[in-house]
Design a protein around this motif. Structure first.
Motif, PDB file in Angstrom:
ATOM      1  N   GLN A 230       0.804  -1.217   0.000  1.00 15.54           N
ATOM      2  CA  GLN A 230       0.000   0.000   0.000  1.00 15.54           C
ATOM      3  C   GLN A 230       0.836   1.267   0.000  1.00 15.54           C
ATOM      4  OE1 GLN A 230      -3.558  -0.178  -0.069  1.00 15.54           O
ATOM      5  NE2 GLN A 230      -2.965  -2.283  -0.557  1.00 15.54           N
ATOM      6  N   ASP A 231       1.978   1.218   0.656  1.00 11.05           N
ATOM      7  CA  ASP A 231       2.862   2.384   0.697  1.00 11.05           C
ATOM      8  C   ASP A 231       4.249   1.916   1.094  1.00 11.05           C
ATOM      9  OD1 ASP A 231       3.603   5.003   0.384  1.00 11.05           O
ATOM     10  OD2 ASP A 231       2.410   5.803   2.019  1.00 11.05           O
ATOM     11  N   TYR A 240      11.190   0.237   3.349  1.00  9.85           N
ATOM     12  CA  TYR A 240      10.153  -0.420   4.143  1.00  9.85           C
ATOM     13  C   TYR A 240       8.856  -0.402   3.336  1.00  9.85           C
ATOM     14  CZ  TYR A 240      13.108  -0.118   8.353  1.00  9.85           C
ATOM     15  OH  TYR A 240      14.118  -0.266   9.274  1.00  9.85           O
ATOM     16  N   ALA A 241       8.254  -1.571   3.168  1.00  7.50           N
ATOM     17  CA  ALA A 241       7.017  -1.685   2.385  1.00  7.50           C
ATOM     18  C   ALA A 241       5.921  -2.271   3.275  1.00  7.50           C
ATOM     19  CB  ALA A 241       7.236  -2.560   1.162  1.00  7.50           C
ATOM     20  N   PHE A 242       4.734  -1.685   3.198  1.00 11.40           N
ATOM     21  CA  PHE A 242       3.638  -2.015   4.100  1.00 11.40           C
ATOM     22  C   PHE A 242       2.455  -2.563   3.308  1.00 11.40           C
ATOM     23  CE2 PHE A 242       6.325   1.036   6.014  1.00 11.40           C
ATOM     24  CZ  PHE A 242       6.249   0.889   7.378  1.00 11.40           C
ATOM     25  N   THR A 243       1.888  -3.668   3.766  1.00 10.72           N
ATOM     26  CA  THR A 243       0.728  -4.255   3.102  1.00 10.72           C
ATOM     27  C   THR A 243      -0.547  -3.869   3.843  1.00 10.72           C
ATOM     28  OG1 THR A 243       0.483  -6.329   4.350  1.00 10.72           O
ATOM     29  CG2 THR A 243       2.202  -6.259   2.656  1.00 10.72           C
ATOM     30  N   THR A 250      11.181  -5.379   4.369  1.00 15.60           N
ATOM     31  CA  THR A 250      12.279  -4.459   4.068  1.00 15.60           C
ATOM     32  C   THR A 250      13.114  -5.019   2.919  1.00 15.60           C
ATOM     33  OG1 THR A 250      13.806  -5.448   5.685  1.00 15.60           O
ATOM     34  CG2 THR A 250      12.398  -3.633   6.444  1.00 15.60           C
ATOM     35  N   PHE A 251      13.739  -4.094   2.171  1.00 12.18           N
ATOM     36  CA  PHE A 251      14.610  -4.451   1.055  1.00 12.18           C
ATOM     37  C   PHE A 251      15.849  -3.570   1.121  1.00 12.18           C
ATOM     38  CE2 PHE A 251      10.205  -5.045  -0.184  1.00 12.18           C
ATOM     39  CZ  PHE A 251      10.180  -6.318  -0.759  1.00 12.18           C
ATOM     40  N   GLN A 287       1.735   5.198  10.810  1.00 15.72           N
ATOM     41  CA  GLN A 287       0.764   4.756   9.821  1.00 15.72           C
ATOM     42  C   GLN A 287      -0.480   5.621   9.941  1.00 15.72           C
ATOM     43  OE1 GLN A 287      -0.342   0.665   9.485  1.00 15.72           O
ATOM     44  NE2 GLN A 287       1.768  -0.091   9.485  1.00 15.72           N
ATOM     45  N   VAL A 288      -0.994   6.032   8.802  1.00 18.76           N
ATOM     46  CA  VAL A 288      -2.218   6.826   8.764  1.00 18.76           C
ATOM     47  C   VAL A 288      -3.265   6.027   7.999  1.00 18.76           C
ATOM     48  CG1 VAL A 288      -3.270   9.025   8.140  1.00 18.76           C
ATOM     49  CG2 VAL A 288      -0.846   8.938   8.765  1.00 18.76           C
TER      50      VAL A 288
END
Length: 417
Positions: A230-231, A240-243, A250-251, A287-288
């Protein structure tokens, strides 16, 4: 004419004094000053080429288009001055493009061939990003003359429960100007201190995968397969990637072999809503969650629209793998939308309203409803009341977007094959 006479008769200020004065102005006001006379224009140009002399923090502006202006003109609404500036931008015309992101003063746009560009609306510098056909998910289809006539999009099949790809792909074919409708979701630009360069991260495909390119790259690099991102945010040398399910991956984009590292599999607290991620000045990861409701309209051609009715803010507790509700922003301000989310101080930006969220529409399906009313406004987190930013005079397409004006220039030469 009277104004011109007054300006012509003004005593000429020393150049260094003008530089000091101009350095205090925000960019929209600085652009207006540059139009007064040639000597002031010269000072403006010098500030643009010597950015160490110009470090004035910038209030985000709303960029949109207007049916009363030419197709290559964008309107920039300054929140600091409450006035509109018209910007003539390079081809292709801004009204023919999709806006899929805004970061560090740059727009990320998709043209009528579904190719991506970086565009600085202040300096008019434009940079072509690697071609869409360099993305592993897209293949060109040629006509008899050897010209690309359409694209094939290969979408991998994904097992949600196992969180992995399974054998096979879904293949679909799209006209050059139609791929962008479905393939692109969002793009971000991140400074990369390790290389003193920039990284563009692209969220794409139905499965919301990630690809990236850095300055000098000639192709997109597909990150190890994840699902439903999602972001994302780049900090401490990691992406950092968030579902939407609460996972965080993380990558390390500087590693010779990039792998996916899942640092949080399941959050103890999970909430619905559109998700945004940003880092607070304190260093906390936030997170928003933006919740929408359906509202009926009086328009015969538009039965209902989605509008923001609630925004919740959480601190990410990495150790506890939990989200901690933050009750208010105090004197802070958020900017949400297709732009890279921003967290600013109303004390530093006096024209902004504290404890409020400034938002624009970021519906990824908005291109299907180009004439719909857009969800744009300011939400007060204390009483949950919203207000309009200005009367809806903009075109509904491309989507209005927040952009933070910048005089920065970028060198993007294709050097890495």
């Amino acid at each position: 004419m009277e104004t011109e006479i007054v300006v012509r008769n003004l005593p000429e200020l020393p150049r260094d004094v003008l530089m000091d004065i101009f350095a205090l102005l925000e960019i929209p006001d600085l652009m207006r000053a540059a139009s007064v006379c040639s000597s002031w224009r010269s000072v403006y140009t010098s500030l643009g080429s010597e950015l160490q002399l110009y470090k004035r923090p910038q209030t985000p502006c709303l960029l949109y288009t207007s049916e009363s202006a030419a197709d290559n003109v964008a309107c920039l609404y300054s929140l600091a001055e409450k006035r509109v500036y018209n910007l003539t931008l390079p081809d292709p015309p801004i009204r023919s493009r999709y806006l899929i992101g805004s970061s560090h003063g740059w727009l990320i746009t998709a043209d009528e061939k579904s190719e991506l560009h970086l565009l600085n609306p202040i300096t008019c510098q434009q940079i072509a990003l690697p071609s869409v056909i360099t993305n592993e998910r897209v293949k060109p289809v040629f006509d008899d003359a050897g010209t690309i006539k359409e694209y094939e999009w290969w979408e991998p099949k994904h097992d949600i429960e196992l969180d992995c790809e399974v054998d096979g792909h879904h293949k679909s074919t799209h006209a050059l100007d139609k791929l962008r409708d479905l393939f692109y979701i969002r793009a971000r630009i991140f400074p990369d201190p390790s290389t003193e360069s920039y990284i563009v991260v692209l969220t794409h495909s139905e499965s919301r995968q990630l690809s990236f390119a850095r300055v000098g790259d000639c192709k997109w690099t597909l990150l190890p397969v994840g699902y439903d991102y999602q972001d994302c945010i780049y900090m401490d040398g990691l992406l950092y990637a968030f579902t939407s399910f609460g996972q965080i991956d993380t990558f390390d984009l500087n590693s010779p072999t990039i792998t996916r590292n899942r640092i949080i599999g399941d959050m103890k607290t999970y909430t619905q809503g559109r998700l945004y991620v940003l880092q607070a000045p304190s260093g906390d990861l936030l997170q928003v969650h933006r919740n929408l409701e359906i509202q009926d309209t009086d328009d015969d051609d538009e039965e209902f629209i989605f509008v923001t009715n609630n925004i919740l803010l959480y601190k990410v507790d990495m150790a506890a793998k939990d989200l901690v509700l933050v009750n208010d922003l105090h004197d802070q301000v958020l900017f949400l939308g297709c732009n890279q989310s921003q967290y600013l101080s109303a004390e530093e930006f006096s024209q902004l309203k504290p404890n409020c969220v400034y938002f624009t529409d970021d519906d990824t399906c908005a291109s299907e409803d180009k004439n719909c009313c857009r969800d744009i406004g300011v939400l007060n987190l204390e009483n949950n009341k919203r207000e309009e930013i200005l009367p809806q005079l903009w075109c509904s397409w491309p989507n209005p977007i927040w952009v933070t004006p910048s005089l920065a220039r970028m060198n993007w030469g294709c050097t890495n094959k």
